[in-house]
Design an enzyme around this catalytic site. Structure first.
Site, PDB file in Angstrom:
ATOM      1  N   ASP A  11     -57.325  10.008   1.894  1.00  0.00           N
ATOM      2  CA  ASP A  11     -56.391  11.289   2.202  1.00  0.00           C
ATOM      3  C   ASP A  11     -55.093  10.759   2.919  1.00  0.00           C
ATOM      4  O   ASP A  11     -55.172   9.733   3.500  1.00  0.00           O
ATOM      5  CB  ASP A  11     -57.325  12.108   3.052  1.00  0.00           C
ATOM      6  CG  ASP A  11     -56.479  13.058   3.784  1.00  0.00           C
ATOM      7  OD1 ASP A  11     -55.978  13.755   2.770  1.00  0.00           O
ATOM      8  OD2 ASP A  11     -56.568  13.540   4.990  1.00  0.00           O
ATOM      9  N   ASP A  13     -52.535  13.239   4.779  1.00  0.00           N
ATOM     10  CA  ASP A  13     -52.111  13.570   6.258  1.00  0.00           C
ATOM     11  C   ASP A  13     -53.389  13.815   7.046  1.00  0.00           C
ATOM     12  O   ASP A  13     -54.514  14.104   6.692  1.00  0.00           O
ATOM     13  CB  ASP A  13     -51.510  15.191   5.950  1.00  0.00           C
ATOM     14  CG  ASP A  13     -50.429  15.237   5.174  1.00  0.00           C
ATOM     15  OD1 ASP A  13     -49.745  14.059   4.768  1.00  0.00           O
ATOM     16  OD2 ASP A  13     -50.000  16.324   4.980  1.00  0.00           O
ATOM     17  N   CYS A  95     -52.559  17.438  -5.326  1.00  0.00           N
ATOM     18  CA  CYS A  95     -52.882  18.826  -5.769  1.00  0.00           C
ATOM     19  C   CYS A  95     -51.872  19.331  -4.993  1.00  0.00           C
ATOM     20  O   CYS A  95     -51.800  19.659  -3.766  1.00  0.00           O
ATOM     21  CB  CYS A  95     -54.296  19.067  -5.314  1.00  0.00           C
ATOM     22  SG  CYS A  95     -54.353  20.854  -5.593  1.00  0.00           S
ATOM     23  N   HIS A  97     -51.499  22.965  -5.134  1.00  0.00           N
ATOM     24  CA  HIS A  97     -51.778  24.355  -5.130  1.00  0.00           C
ATOM     25  C   HIS A  97     -52.438  24.695  -3.955  1.00  0.00           C
ATOM     26  O   HIS A  97     -52.797  24.049  -2.936  1.00  0.00           O
ATOM     27  CB  HIS A  97     -52.961  24.524  -6.266  1.00  0.00           C
ATOM     28  CG  HIS A  97     -52.519  24.142  -7.537  1.00  0.00           C
ATOM     29  ND1 HIS A  97     -52.928  22.994  -8.257  1.00  0.00           N
ATOM     30  CD2 HIS A  97     -51.744  24.570  -8.539  1.00  0.00           C
ATOM     31  CE1 HIS A  97     -52.574  22.563  -9.255  1.00  0.00           C
ATOM     32  NE2 HIS A  97     -51.742  23.756  -9.519  1.00  0.00           N
ATOM     33  N   CYS A 103     -57.819  26.324  -8.311  1.00  0.00           N
ATOM     34  CA  CYS A 103     -57.260  25.320  -9.332  1.00  0.00           C
ATOM     35  C   CYS A 103     -58.626  24.252  -9.513  1.00  0.00           C
ATOM     36  O   CYS A 103     -59.683  24.419  -8.551  1.00  0.00           O
ATOM     37  CB  CYS A 103     -56.155  24.510  -8.967  1.00  0.00           C
ATOM     38  SG  CYS A 103     -56.273  23.335  -7.437  1.00  0.00           S
ATOM     39  N   CYS A 105     -58.023  20.965  -9.437  1.00  0.00           N
ATOM     40  CA  CYS A 105     -57.745  19.701  -9.045  1.00  0.00           C
ATOM     41  C   CYS A 105     -57.735  19.479  -7.487  1.00  0.00           C
ATOM     42  O   CYS A 105     -57.927  18.347  -6.864  1.00  0.00           O
ATOM     43  CB  CYS A 105     -56.539  19.322  -9.251  1.00  0.00           C
ATOM     44  SG  CYS A 105     -55.188  20.244  -8.945  1.00  0.00           S
ATOM     45  N   ASP A 132     -60.151  12.806   7.013  1.00  0.00           N
ATOM     46  CA  ASP A 132     -60.392  13.459   8.099  1.00  0.00           C
ATOM     47  C   ASP A 132     -60.989  14.927   8.114  1.00  0.00           C
ATOM     48  O   ASP A 132     -61.503  15.190   9.041  1.00  0.00           O
ATOM     49  CB  ASP A 132     -59.106  13.713   9.011  1.00  0.00           C
ATOM     50  CG  ASP A 132     -58.024  14.740   8.493  1.00  0.00           C
ATOM     51  OD1 ASP A 132     -57.762  14.216   7.090  1.00  0.00           O
ATOM     52  OD2 ASP A 132     -57.397  15.265   8.911  1.00  0.00           O
TER      53      ASP A 132
END
Length: 357
Positions: A11, A13, A95, A97, A103, A105, A132
């Site tokens: 990941d 952020d 992604c 969205h 969606c 994804c 996280d």
């Protein structure tokens, strides 16, 4: 990446960079801040054979609520920092969205990683999702791989690095045949506490020599057909021990691989070892007696041949002397001392130009 690889799906952020608590958007350069120890940890993980793939949800990216240009400046700076320090991502999957867009994804759905899953690229046993949020753990579950929840206080990058690279080198092998029932357990990073019982006192002593001089812990319990002779007990114990050592070594990344020993008492014993992945034995020792204690001397070479078969190693072993007891003991002792060198962890690289052992 055509073959299966150990991949870290990471990941962004809140894991690679700090996620601003106010608006959860890194949309300005002054909001870009790396998580502690992320760069040295990623470098070490790369050295340990992991590939890196970034997988991130960016709500509304490219809309008025999160313009693409606001995202690009700090993101590109982050990527430049990583690249300048040697951190290389094979892929950056984004992604854009909102959750309500439904969606295919957005994490934890599999749309972003579909190509990896269907393309046979993922080593499912050793690949990991790191993030996280609970959605990252759910993604890992959906991918059928392990998930690690990042937390800078309790599971930061130092802890993740240790978790993924400092693995217990242990193995247990149970071998049951019509002639023997054997359990062998080894811990290559612990010493002492050996518990060896094969029904052959002198053989127990020799196995203890391997573990003691090899610097590892061994438990060996054998119930064999000693009412016939010692052949099956010694042979099957060697096969189980070799298999246990091989399993405990894992992919052999970071080990010394080679060992050489030349102990000299009244016997001159020489041992050269290569944990090559290829079984080969060159043995030279002569005995004047049929037995030493309850051990048939003809079984000494058979023990080491069986061991090399399952350990998959190249072993040159010889000893010369006047006392059969001392000759045999010097062989086991020399092998143990040599094995200690070969299994010692010296770094993170695989000691082979072929990329496999």
């Amino acid at each position: 990446m055509s073959k299966q690889q150990k991949i870290l799906f990471i990941d962004r952020d809140g894991t690679l960079i700090v996620e601003p608590p106010i608006d959860f958007q890194v949309d300005r350069l002054d909001k870009l801040k790396l998580e502690p120890f992320v760069i040295p940890s990623l470098l070490s993980l790369q050295d340990a054979g992991y590939r890196l793939v970034m997988v991130t949800n960016q709500d509304g990216l490219g809309t008025d609520s999160y313009p693409q240009e606001d995202f690009d400046a700090p993101h590109n700076m982050m990527m430049e920092i990583f690249e300048s320090q040697g951190v290389k991502f094979d892929d950056v999957l984004i992604c854009p969205h909102f959750e309500e867009d439904n969606c295919s994804c957005r994490k934890p759905k599999l749309g972003m990683v579909k190509e990896y899953l269907q393309g046979g690229k993922v080593d499912f046993q050793n690949s990991v999702v790191i993030g996280d949020r609970q959605t990252d753990l759910q993604l890992a579950e959906n991918m059928a791989i392990r998930g690690i929840q990042y937390n800078p206080e309790t599971m930061g990058w130092k802890q993740i690095l240790k978790d993924l690279t400092v693995k217990a080198r242990v193995a247990e092998v149970i071998r049951t045949t019509k002639e023997t029932d054997i359990k062998v357990a080894v811990n290559l990073d612990e010493q002492g506490g050996n518990d060896i019982s094969t029904g052959l006192g002198f053989f127990d002593h020799m196995l203890d020599q391997i573990a003691t001089h090899g610097g590892f812990q061994m438990v060996c319990k054998v119930d064999g057909d000693l009412h016939i002779d010692d052949h099956h007990t010694i042979e099957d114990t060697a096969l189980a021990l070799g298999q246990a050592l091989k399993e405990a070594l894992g992919d052999k990344r970071g080990i010394g691989r080679f060992g050489f020993s030349l102990p000299m008492d009244e016997c001159l014993a020489q041992c050269a070892l290569d944990l090559s992945g290829r079984p080969y034995l060159k043995f030279d020792a002569k005995f004047s007696r049929d037995q030493v204690g309850d051990l048939s001397t003809e079984m000494v070479v058979h023990f080491f041949r069986s061991l090399t078969d399952t350990l998959a190693c190249t072993l040159h072993l010889s000893s010369a002397g006047d006392n059969d007891h001392h000759i045999i003991e010097s062989l086991f002792k020399a092998f143990g001392r040599t094995l200690r060198q070969a299994i010692k962890v010296e770094g993170t690289e695989l000691p082979s130009s072929k990329g496999v052992l």
